[in-house]
Design an enzyme around this catalytic site. Sequence first.
Site, PDB file in Angstrom:
ATOM      1  CB  SER A  98      38.607  31.833  46.322  1.00 21.56           C
ATOM      2  OG  SER A  98      38.950  31.818  44.964  1.00 21.56           O
ATOM      3  CG  ASP A 107      37.066  34.659  41.833  1.00 25.78           C
ATOM      4  OD1 ASP A 107      37.213  33.425  41.793  1.00 25.78           O
ATOM      5  OD2 ASP A 107      37.571  35.370  42.734  1.00 25.78           O
TER       6      ASP A 107
END
Length: 574
Positions: free
Chosen positions: A144, A307
Site C-alpha cells: 500500500s 486504493d
Amino acid sequence: MDYMDTYKFWCENDYFDAKTKEELLAIKNDEKEIKERFYRDLEFGTGGLRGIIGAGTNRMNLYTVRKATQGLANFIIKEGGQDKGVAIAYDSRRMSIEFSEEVALCLCANGIKAYRFESLRPTPEVSFALRELGCIAGVNITASHNPAEYNGYKVYWEDGAQITPPKDTEIINEVNAVTDWNTVKIMSREEAVEKGLYHVIGKEIDDKYMEALKKLIVMPELVKEVGKTLKIVYTPLHGTGNLPVRRILKEIGFENVYVVKEQELPDGDFPTVVSPNPENASAFELALKLADEVGADLVLATDPDADRLGVYAKDSTTGEYKSFTGNMSGMIICEYLLSMKQAKNELKDDSFIVKTIVSTNMADKVAEAYNVELKECLTGFKFIGELIKIAEDTNHGTYEFGFEESYGCLVGTHARDKDAVVAVMALCEAAAYYHTKGLTLWDQMMEIYKKYGYFREGLETLTLKGIEGAEKIKSMMESIRNNPPKKLGDYDVVSFRDYACDTITDIATGDVKSTGLRKSNVLYFDLANDAWVCVRPSGTEPKIKFYIGVKGTSFEDADKLLGTLTESLMELAK
C-alpha cells in the site's frame, strides 16, 4: 530453534539460494540485526503479510512468500476450491513481480489454477477480477502506502473482500502449520502452463472493470459538458494508478488532465517522495507546483496500489489549494451521491451507507438527512465488504457508499475493497456538478459543514519498531484498558468501549452493554459535546494510533478544539 540457530540454518541449508546466504553472512557480526530478522516468523495476520524486504523469517522474501502461499493452498484444497483458481495482482514495489510469480507457481504446484495479471494493476482490480473469473481467492502483492523498503501480501476470498473471521484464523492456522520448508511446493512456469494451471490475464479484465465503473456515473451528460473545461492535476506517485485513472477520466469526458511527469512511471524506489502516502502533504509538492502552473481546479494523488485517494481543491475566496482529509473527501462523495439519487428517486427504503468506528460522525448526520441507514464496522475495509455480502446474501439492504478515514472509499459493488480509481471518477463528477453551481469542491465542503456541523478529525501515530516497540505498544494498551481515564482534556468521558472485551460502559451509571461488533484490540472513548477518542495498534505496521474527533461552532473553532484535545491525548500516551 532460537534465532541464532535459525540464522545458521538459513546460512547453511541448501534450500536457500546463494544470494540469500550472501546477504545473511554480511550481518554475521551484528547480533541485533540477526535477532530482528529471526526472532519470529513474519506474522501472517488477518490481512496477510507486510514487512521489510530482506532475508530472514521476519522479512518479506521469496521463502516467506512461498510458505504463506503453501498455507493458503492447503486451506483452498480443504475447501475444495482448487478448480476455481486464484487471481493474482501486484504493484510497482521492489520484488512485487518476483513475489507474485512465486505465489502463482506455488499454487500451481498444489494443483490450483493461477490467474496472474500480465503487469501491475491497482488493488481494486484484483477484487474485481476474482469475482469476474469466479475464483475462490485472490492475492495482491503490495504494501500500500508504506515506505520503499516494505512489501506485502493481501489475501481476498471469493466475495472479493479481504479475508474476515472465521476464515482469516483458519488460513492463519494453515500458514503457521507449515514448519518444514521442504513441504513447500514449487514448479516451473513451463510445467504450470503445460498442465493448464497458469493463466495470464490483462486487457479483457481491464475493459470489463472500466465498463463497471462507467455504470456508476450519475450524470454522464453533465460530465461530458463540464469535462471540456475543468482542469485536473493527477499523480500516481510512481504506482499503479496512472493507466486506469487516466483511462477512466478520458473515457467519461474529462479532457484536461495533467499528470505529474516526475511521478508518472512505476518506480518501487519512490524517488520523488519520502513516503508514497497521499495522506502526507509532502507527497503533493510536485502536483501542487503543476497545479499552480496550469490553474487546476482539482489536485489528486493515488497511493502505489491505487486504493487510497488524496485530494486538494481551490478555495475560491483565497485562490489557495486546500487539503482534504479522508473524512472530508468521503463526505463530499457521499453527499453528492445521496443528493443526486434522492433527486432522481433512486434511493431505496433499505439503502445504507457504511463507515468504520474511527471515521467522522458527520456520516451519521448525512445518513439521517437522506433517511438511509448508517452501518458501523471495525477498522478495515474488509468489514465494509462483509456488510455488502451480508446484504446480498440476506436480500436485505442496498449498499450506496462506504468509506474509512484513511483515504479509502467504495462507490458501487464491482469490488469489495476501497477503490481510488472509482473514487477519482466520482469526485471529478462531483467537481463538475458543483462547478455548474459556481462552487469548487472546497467551497462545497464548507457548505457541507454549514449544513451538518463542523466535525473535525485527526490522527496521531507513534511508531515503535522492533521487539521493544511491540512490547511497549502492548503495555500502553493494557495500561489504558485497565485504568481508563474519566476525563480527556476538557472533555468528560461519557462512555468507554473496550472492543476486546465486547463492552460499552456508561461512566455515569456503570451500566454495561455489548458493542455489537466482533472482538478487537480497540479502545474507544465517547466524550461530551460530540467528541471522541479511539486507540488501536496497527494490524500491519509497528504503530499505535490515536484517533480524535471533535465538533466546533466553526471550522476554525473545531480546529482549535482538535489541537487542544490532541495535546492532552499525547500526554496520556507518554
